[in-house]
Design a protein around this motif. Structure first.
Motif, PDB file in Angstrom:
ATOM      1  N   ALA A   8      28.257  77.607  19.319  1.00 54.03           N
ATOM      2  CA  ALA A   8      29.116  77.058  20.380  1.00 54.03           C
ATOM      3  C   ALA A   8      28.972  75.541  20.487  1.00 54.03           C
ATOM      4  O   ALA A   8      28.447  75.027  21.475  1.00 54.03           O
ATOM      5  N   PRO A   9      29.428  74.807  19.486  1.00 50.99           N
ATOM      6  CA  PRO A   9      29.277  73.351  19.536  1.00 50.99           C
ATOM      7  C   PRO A   9      30.233  72.700  20.530  1.00 50.99           C
ATOM      8  O   PRO A   9      31.289  73.257  20.848  1.00 50.99           O
ATOM      9  N   SER A  10      29.852  71.527  21.018  1.00 52.93           N
ATOM     10  CA  SER A  10      30.764  70.708  21.827  1.00 52.93           C
ATOM     11  C   SER A  10      31.383  69.710  20.842  1.00 52.93           C
ATOM     12  O   SER A  10      30.654  68.967  20.191  1.00 52.93           O
ATOM     13  N   ARG A 212      20.400  79.687  20.004  1.00 50.88           N
ATOM     14  CA  ARG A 212      20.717  78.264  20.182  1.00 50.88           C
ATOM     15  C   ARG A 212      19.420  77.466  20.175  1.00 50.88           C
ATOM     16  O   ARG A 212      18.319  78.037  20.141  1.00 50.88           O
TER      17      ARG A 212
HETATM   18  N1  GLU Z   1      27.755  73.465  23.669  1.00 45.63           N
HETATM   19  C1  GLU Z   1      26.323  73.346  23.684  1.00 45.63           C
HETATM   20  C2  GLU Z   1      25.891  72.197  22.781  1.00 45.63           C
HETATM   21  O1  GLU Z   1      26.637  71.803  21.892  1.00 45.63           O
HETATM   22  C3  GLU Z   1      25.643  74.619  23.211  1.00 45.63           C
HETATM   23  C4  GLU Z   1      25.732  75.684  24.213  1.00 45.63           C
HETATM   24  C5  GLU Z   1      25.062  77.004  23.882  1.00 45.63           C
HETATM   25  O2  GLU Z   1      24.820  77.304  22.696  1.00 45.63           O
HETATM   26  O3  GLU Z   1      24.806  77.753  24.818  1.00 45.63           O
HETATM   27  O4  GLU Z   1      24.786  71.700  22.977  1.00 45.63           O
END
Ligand code: GLU
Length: 279
Positions: A8-10, A212
């Protein structure tokens, strides 16, 4: 048992070796369990997220040889949904409007950074009723009130990552001292906090295992509290080690030198990347 995990990258910058480790590790673990690997763009930070970064993430993940199941889930398309669900906490009297410093609010909503200590909010606006809500106000969770509403069944989560592997209990007293009244929404721009959108999505996407980086471990207790408030299931968590530079510092998006696309342009293969991150 079903096994569904996600990367889940930003999309606020290029993927680097640390992301590669996280994505490959989650992907390989899912495949080893005959499970699913999902790809989710966490782009609720509308100022910093860019569609070009989302495209380059897809290019990099594909180049690494990773395949994801189903369509890519994009959080910015679901902002109305998140806000509608947040309103349920308003109805339950668990939120209050807060006008304290915009900079603090922005910092609290941004994707977390290792080493940036979480500032526990002192509760300055806690007395304010929702009827005093202004368009620019953030919404904070009244954590003490939330705990008083939750049933006394212990709030627990299972962590399997080496650094903290055990069954963790979220202690209300500790949570109030360390987490406090977190911001769930910066109302002016309808942006919900990263950890709230992520909590909804993990549940909606049927994620059974959250894999993560270790830097996100500290967000797990608040996500478990939110799961209980919204009657959502709690996945199993695995926070993995971080890839660090030669000085031992965690890689950040601005470390372009470690960008995957750079390694690719220099002729590295996906197998080289796996070797570099110790997989
Ligand atoms: N979007 C978050 C990030 O890039 C990761 C969130 C998750 O894996 O829960 O750091």
């Amino acid at each position: 048992m079903a096994f569904v995990t996600r990367f889940a990258p930003s999309p606020t910058g290029p993927l680097h070796l640390g992301h590669a480790y996280s994505a490959i590790f989650a992907h390989d673990t899912a495949r080893a369990h005959g499970g699913q690997f999902l790809l989710r763009m966490e782009d609720t930070d509308l100022d910093r997220s860019k569609p070009e970064w989302a495209s380059s993430i897809v290019t990099d993940i594909t180049w690494l040889g990773l395949s994801w199941d189903g369509p890519i889930h994009t959080q910015s398309r679901r902002i109305t949904n998140y806000n509608q669900r947040l309103e349920r906490l308003v109805d339950r009297g668990l939120l209050y409007p807060c006008a304290c410093s915009r900079n603090d609010i922005r910092a609290a909503l941004a994707a977390p950074q290792e080493g940036v200590a979480h500032q526990v909010y002192p509760g300055t606006c806690r007395h304010r009723p929702m009827s005093s809500r202004q368009p620019e106000d953030a919404l904070r969770l009244d954590l003490a009130q939330a705990f008083s509403e939750l049933d006394p069944v212990p709030l627990e989560f299972v962590e399997t990552g080496a650094a903290h592997a055990c069954l963790h209990q979220v202690d209300p007293v500790e949570a109030m001292a360390k987490i406090g009244d977190v911001i769930l929404s910066r109302k002016g721009e309808d942006i919900v906090a990263y950890f709230l959108a992520s909590t909804f999505d993990d549940a909606d996407q049927g994620v059974t295992h959250v894999i993560r980086g270790e830097d996100l471990f500290e967000f797990t207790p608040i996500q478990v509290i939110l799961q209980r408030l919204f009657s959502l299931p709690t996945p199993i968590y695995h926070h993995h080690r971080l890839i660090r530079d030669d000085q031992g510092k965690r890689l950040a998006k601005r470390d372009d030198a470690r960008a995957l696309s750079k390694f690719c342009a220099e002729g590295a293969s996906p197998a080289d990347i796996r070797a570099m991150v110790g997989l």
